[in-house]
Design a protein around this motif. Sequence first.
Motif, PDB file in Angstrom:
ATOM      1  N   ILE A 103      57.125  29.230  43.306  1.00  0.00           N
ATOM      2  CA  ILE A 103      57.826  29.053  44.586  1.00  0.00           C
ATOM      3  C   ILE A 103      57.845  30.368  45.360  1.00  0.00           C
ATOM      4  O   ILE A 103      57.608  30.392  46.570  1.00  0.00           O
ATOM      5  CB  ILE A 103      59.249  28.500  44.355  1.00  0.00           C
ATOM      6  CG1 ILE A 103      59.161  27.070  43.824  1.00  0.00           C
ATOM      7  CG2 ILE A 103      60.080  28.572  45.627  1.00  0.00           C
ATOM      8  CD1 ILE A 103      60.472  26.515  43.290  1.00  0.00           C
ATOM      9  N   ALA A 104      58.108  31.467  44.670  1.00  0.00           N
ATOM     10  CA  ALA A 104      58.123  32.779  45.339  1.00  0.00           C
ATOM     11  C   ALA A 104      56.755  33.089  45.954  1.00  0.00           C
ATOM     12  O   ALA A 104      56.680  33.646  47.059  1.00  0.00           O
ATOM     13  CB  ALA A 104      58.517  33.872  44.350  1.00  0.00           C
ATOM     14  N   GLU A 105      55.689  32.722  45.273  1.00  0.00           N
ATOM     15  CA  GLU A 105      54.339  32.956  45.804  1.00  0.00           C
ATOM     16  C   GLU A 105      54.120  32.149  47.077  1.00  0.00           C
ATOM     17  O   GLU A 105      53.563  32.643  48.054  1.00  0.00           O
ATOM     18  CB  GLU A 105      53.287  32.618  44.740  1.00  0.00           C
ATOM     19  CG  GLU A 105      51.863  32.597  45.217  1.00  0.00           C
ATOM     20  CD  GLU A 105      51.333  33.924  45.719  1.00  0.00           C
ATOM     21  OE1 GLU A 105      50.200  33.924  46.240  1.00  0.00           O
ATOM     22  OE2 GLU A 105      52.011  34.953  45.623  1.00  0.00           O
ATOM     23  N   ALA A 106      54.601  30.905  47.100  1.00  0.00           N
ATOM     24  CA  ALA A 106      54.484  30.089  48.307  1.00  0.00           C
ATOM     25  C   ALA A 106      55.307  30.683  49.451  1.00  0.00           C
ATOM     26  O   ALA A 106      54.847  30.740  50.597  1.00  0.00           O
ATOM     27  CB  ALA A 106      54.926  28.653  48.014  1.00  0.00           C
ATOM     28  N   PHE A 153      52.203  38.155  44.593  1.00  0.00           N
ATOM     29  CA  PHE A 153      50.915  37.664  44.081  1.00  0.00           C
ATOM     30  C   PHE A 153      50.626  38.273  42.710  1.00  0.00           C
ATOM     31  O   PHE A 153      50.279  37.565  41.766  1.00  0.00           O
ATOM     32  CB  PHE A 153      49.811  38.028  45.087  1.00  0.00           C
ATOM     33  CG  PHE A 153      48.423  37.692  44.642  1.00  0.00           C
ATOM     34  CD1 PHE A 153      47.887  36.440  44.886  1.00  0.00           C
ATOM     35  CD2 PHE A 153      47.629  38.635  44.009  1.00  0.00           C
ATOM     36  CE1 PHE A 153      46.591  36.132  44.495  1.00  0.00           C
ATOM     37  CE2 PHE A 153      46.332  38.340  43.609  1.00  0.00           C
ATOM     38  CZ  PHE A 153      45.817  37.080  43.854  1.00  0.00           C
ATOM     39  N   LEU A 154      50.786  39.586  42.595  1.00  0.00           N
ATOM     40  CA  LEU A 154      50.557  40.251  41.305  1.00  0.00           C
ATOM     41  C   LEU A 154      51.588  39.818  40.262  1.00  0.00           C
ATOM     42  O   LEU A 154      51.247  39.632  39.083  1.00  0.00           O
ATOM     43  CB  LEU A 154      50.588  41.767  41.483  1.00  0.00           C
ATOM     44  CG  LEU A 154      49.464  42.362  42.332  1.00  0.00           C
ATOM     45  CD1 LEU A 154      49.693  43.849  42.551  1.00  0.00           C
ATOM     46  CD2 LEU A 154      48.106  42.096  41.719  1.00  0.00           C
ATOM     47  N   SER A 155      52.824  39.635  40.685  1.00  0.00           N
ATOM     48  CA  SER A 155      53.871  39.184  39.761  1.00  0.00           C
ATOM     49  C   SER A 155      53.596  37.772  39.263  1.00  0.00           C
ATOM     50  O   SER A 155      53.796  37.467  38.080  1.00  0.00           O
ATOM     51  CB  SER A 155      55.243  39.239  40.445  1.00  0.00           C
ATOM     52  OG  SER A 155      55.543  40.560  40.828  1.00  0.00           O
ATOM     53  N   ALA A 170      46.843  30.916  43.249  1.00  0.00           N
ATOM     54  CA  ALA A 170      47.536  31.910  44.071  1.00  0.00           C
ATOM     55  C   ALA A 170      46.703  32.353  45.270  1.00  0.00           C
ATOM     56  O   ALA A 170      47.240  32.901  46.236  1.00  0.00           O
ATOM     57  CB  ALA A 170      47.909  33.125  43.224  1.00  0.00           C
ATOM     58  N   ILE A 171      45.412  32.105  45.220  1.00  0.00           N
ATOM     59  CA  ILE A 171      44.525  32.522  46.314  1.00  0.00           C
ATOM     60  C   ILE A 171      44.618  31.562  47.490  1.00  0.00           C
ATOM     61  O   ILE A 171      44.429  31.950  48.640  1.00  0.00           O
ATOM     62  CB  ILE A 171      43.072  32.634  45.801  1.00  0.00           C
ATOM     63  CG1 ILE A 171      42.996  33.717  44.728  1.00  0.00           C
ATOM     64  CG2 ILE A 171      42.097  32.918  46.932  1.00  0.00           C
ATOM     65  CD1 ILE A 171      41.685  33.753  43.984  1.00  0.00           C
ATOM     66  N   VAL A 172      44.917  30.299  47.209  1.00  0.00           N
ATOM     67  CA  VAL A 172      45.009  29.271  48.247  1.00  0.00           C
ATOM     68  C   VAL A 172      46.468  29.163  48.690  1.00  0.00           C
ATOM     69  O   VAL A 172      47.353  28.972  47.844  1.00  0.00           O
ATOM     70  CB  VAL A 172      44.511  27.910  47.705  1.00  0.00           C
ATOM     71  CG1 VAL A 172      44.615  26.831  48.766  1.00  0.00           C
ATOM     72  CG2 VAL A 172      43.097  28.038  47.163  1.00  0.00           C
TER      73      VAL A 172
END
Length: 155
Positions: A14-17, A50-52, A78-80
């Motif tokens: 969720i954090a990545e989004a 992203f790294l996390s 994570a790239i999309v």
Amino acid sequence: MFRTPLTLFRTLAIAEAVSWTLLIAGLIVRAATGWAPAVTIGGGIHGFVFLSYGATVILVALNNRWKAGPTIGALISAIVPYATIPAEILLHKRGLLVGQWRLEADAASPDARWYDRPLAWFLARPWALFGLIALLVVALFAVLLLVGPPGGSKG
């Protein structure tokens, strides 16, 4: 707080989004107003999350004994933009996020791995694990900042 691999993975997915939203918002602000720091701020936050997320994927994959396919798929998600959420849903439906942290190494287990003992040691000491992962993510983030943004800098 993150008592299971599922809760940690879901939180980072969720954090990545959310970080994608910050990056995209920064790009819109820069396009609309010319204020370039918006991308620097959104991009910096996104890069760190992203790294996390990548570190979380690796940690959960090692703990839950994922094969290469789901691990690579979760990393690629994570790239999309926003793909980490459907990836988390799919992994959960497939049962790959079920279970507890492996806090003790069991050498007699049929699926024992060479990394079980150090992984169990760190999982039993969450602050040491968090510190190690944070140190690695910050170090990689700093190196990437020195290298420069994706696509190079203008000027």
